[in-house]
Design an enzyme around this catalytic site. Structure first.
Site, PDB file in Angstrom:
ATOM      1  N   LYS A  32       0.846  -1.199   0.000  1.00 21.85           N
ATOM      2  CA  LYS A  32       0.000   0.000   0.000  1.00 21.85           C
ATOM      3  C   LYS A  32       0.874   1.239   0.000  1.00 21.85           C
ATOM      4  CE  LYS A  32      -2.333   1.709   3.778  1.00 21.85           C
ATOM      5  NZ  LYS A  32      -2.156   3.172   3.817  1.00 21.85           N
ATOM      6  N   ASP A  59      -3.389   4.298  -2.077  1.00 21.68           N
ATOM      7  CA  ASP A  59      -4.294   4.795  -1.033  1.00 21.68           C
ATOM      8  C   ASP A  59      -4.246   6.322  -0.995  1.00 21.68           C
ATOM      9  OD1 ASP A  59      -5.792   5.100   1.312  1.00 21.68           O
ATOM     10  OD2 ASP A  59      -4.143   4.494   2.629  1.00 21.68           O
ATOM     11  N   LYS A  61      -7.178   8.222  -1.488  1.00 24.50           N
ATOM     12  CA  LYS A  61      -8.491   8.695  -0.999  1.00 24.50           C
ATOM     13  C   LYS A  61      -8.955   9.947  -1.736  1.00 24.50           C
ATOM     14  CE  LYS A  61      -7.622   7.021   3.747  1.00 24.50           C
ATOM     15  NZ  LYS A  61      -6.167   6.754   3.706  1.00 24.50           N
ATOM     16  N   ASP A  64     -13.156  14.940  -4.688  1.00 24.94           N
ATOM     17  CA  ASP A  64     -13.171  16.194  -5.446  1.00 24.94           C
ATOM     18  C   ASP A  64     -14.423  16.165  -6.317  1.00 24.94           C
ATOM     19  OD1 ASP A  64     -12.301  18.547  -6.938  1.00 24.94           O
ATOM     20  OD2 ASP A  64     -10.240  18.020  -6.397  1.00 24.94           O
ATOM     21  N   THR A  68     -12.992  15.529 -11.916  1.00 25.49           N
ATOM     22  CA  THR A  68     -11.601  15.484 -11.454  1.00 25.49           C
ATOM     23  C   THR A  68     -11.264  14.117 -10.872  1.00 25.49           C
ATOM     24  OG1 THR A  68     -11.710  17.839 -11.002  1.00 25.49           O
ATOM     25  CG2 THR A  68      -9.932  16.624  -9.922  1.00 25.49           C
ATOM     26  N   THR A 118     -11.780   6.752  10.635  1.00 24.90           N
ATOM     27  CA  THR A 118     -11.886   6.254  12.018  1.00 24.90           C
ATOM     28  C   THR A 118     -11.397   7.298  13.019  1.00 24.90           C
ATOM     29  OG1 THR A 118      -9.793   5.134  11.636  1.00 24.90           O
ATOM     30  CG2 THR A 118     -11.768   3.784  11.545  1.00 24.90           C
ATOM     31  N   ARG A 209       3.294  -1.472  10.726  1.00 21.69           N
ATOM     32  CA  ARG A 209       4.421  -1.611  11.647  1.00 21.69           C
ATOM     33  C   ARG A 209       4.745  -3.013  12.136  1.00 21.69           C
ATOM     34  NH1 ARG A 209       2.139   3.443  14.784  1.00 21.69           N
ATOM     35  NH2 ARG A 209       0.312   2.467  13.842  1.00 21.69           N
TER      36      ARG A 209
END
Ligand code: C5P
Length: 230
Positions: A32, A59, A61, A64, A68, A118, A209
């Site tokens: 990602k 990713d 997101k 608009d 676009t 979130t 991580r």
């Protein structure tokens, strides 16, 4: 093989991301690329990852006006990515424009939506005029995503059972906040193990991580892969 693990490349530049990527294996994970790495390393870096055989989830997101967003999705598809995303809060017309930009070919990239971030609290929602509970807002936005032809949503694994129940098995759920039992939780709040998240209905696991900060990232990846393959 359609591997379930998406490793989040949360790095500030191409060289630090590449030093991790060189230790991984495209046979057992996807990657990602988010806003930080994309802004620093650019589209050629995404193409480099694709040419190394990795399915890439871009990713960014998008949110608009419909034209676009449609053009941005077409540009992302040209990079050869496997998956991309937009904000469902952009509304139905924007979701339809994004979906239309990807065409109908069987190998088109998957298109998913973010429902409610979130990080949004109920107070944040009221501030911008949203009166629903977070759970109702997530379900409403996921339905809007589905009726406009997108493939799924990003959600927490805790929300997966209710979304699968309401939207059906084919609607894909991509879940971050995953922690193997042995890993540190860090700044995530509501975490689930990889096995529990898949059992809850998650289709793909976004894991950062626990793999990227491991002393041996490939062993960490392999351990999770084995755990969920059993
Ligand atoms: O390191 P960690 O496993 O927590 O990384 C999770 C990844 O998923 C990060 O790239 C983070 O931005 C992303 N993410 C998240 N929670 C969301 C949406 C995305 O953790 N609700």
């Amino acid at each position: 093989m359609d591997t379930k693990i998406i490793v989040a490349l949360d790095y500030p530049d191409a060289s630090s991301a590449l030093s991790l990527v060189q230790q991984l294996d495209p046979e057992i994970c996807k990657l990602k690329v988010g806003k930080q790495l994309f802004t620093a390393a650019g589209p050629r870096f995404v193409e480099d990852l694709v040419s190394r055989g990795y399915p890439v989830f871009l990713d960014l997101k998008f949110h608009d006006i419909p034209t676009t967003v449609g053009l941005a999705c077409a540009a992302a598809a040209n990079l050869g990515v496997w998956m991309m995303n937009v904000h469902a809060l952009g509304g139905g017309a924007m979701l339809r424009a994004a979906r239309a930009a990807l065409g109908e070919a069987g190998d088109r990239p998957k298109l998913i939506a973010v429902t409610l971030l979130t990080s949004m609290s109920e107070t944040d929602m009221r501030e911008i005029g949203l009166q629903d509970s977070p759970q109702d807002a997530v379900l409403k936005l996921a339905r809007l995503t589905q009726i406009n032809g997108l493939d799924g949503v990003v959600c927490s694994a805790q929300e997966a059972p209710i979304l699968k129940q309401n939207l059906g098995a084919a609607f894909q759920l991509i879940t971050p906040g995953i922690r193997p039992a042995s890993a540190e939780i860090g700044d995530q709040h509501r975490v689930m193990t990889p096995v529990a998240a898949l059992a809850a209905g998650s289709d793909y696991l976004v894991i950062g991580r626990p793999i990227t900060h491991a002393a041996n990232p490939l062993s960490a990846l392999l351990a999770i892969h084995q755990e969920i393959s059993q």
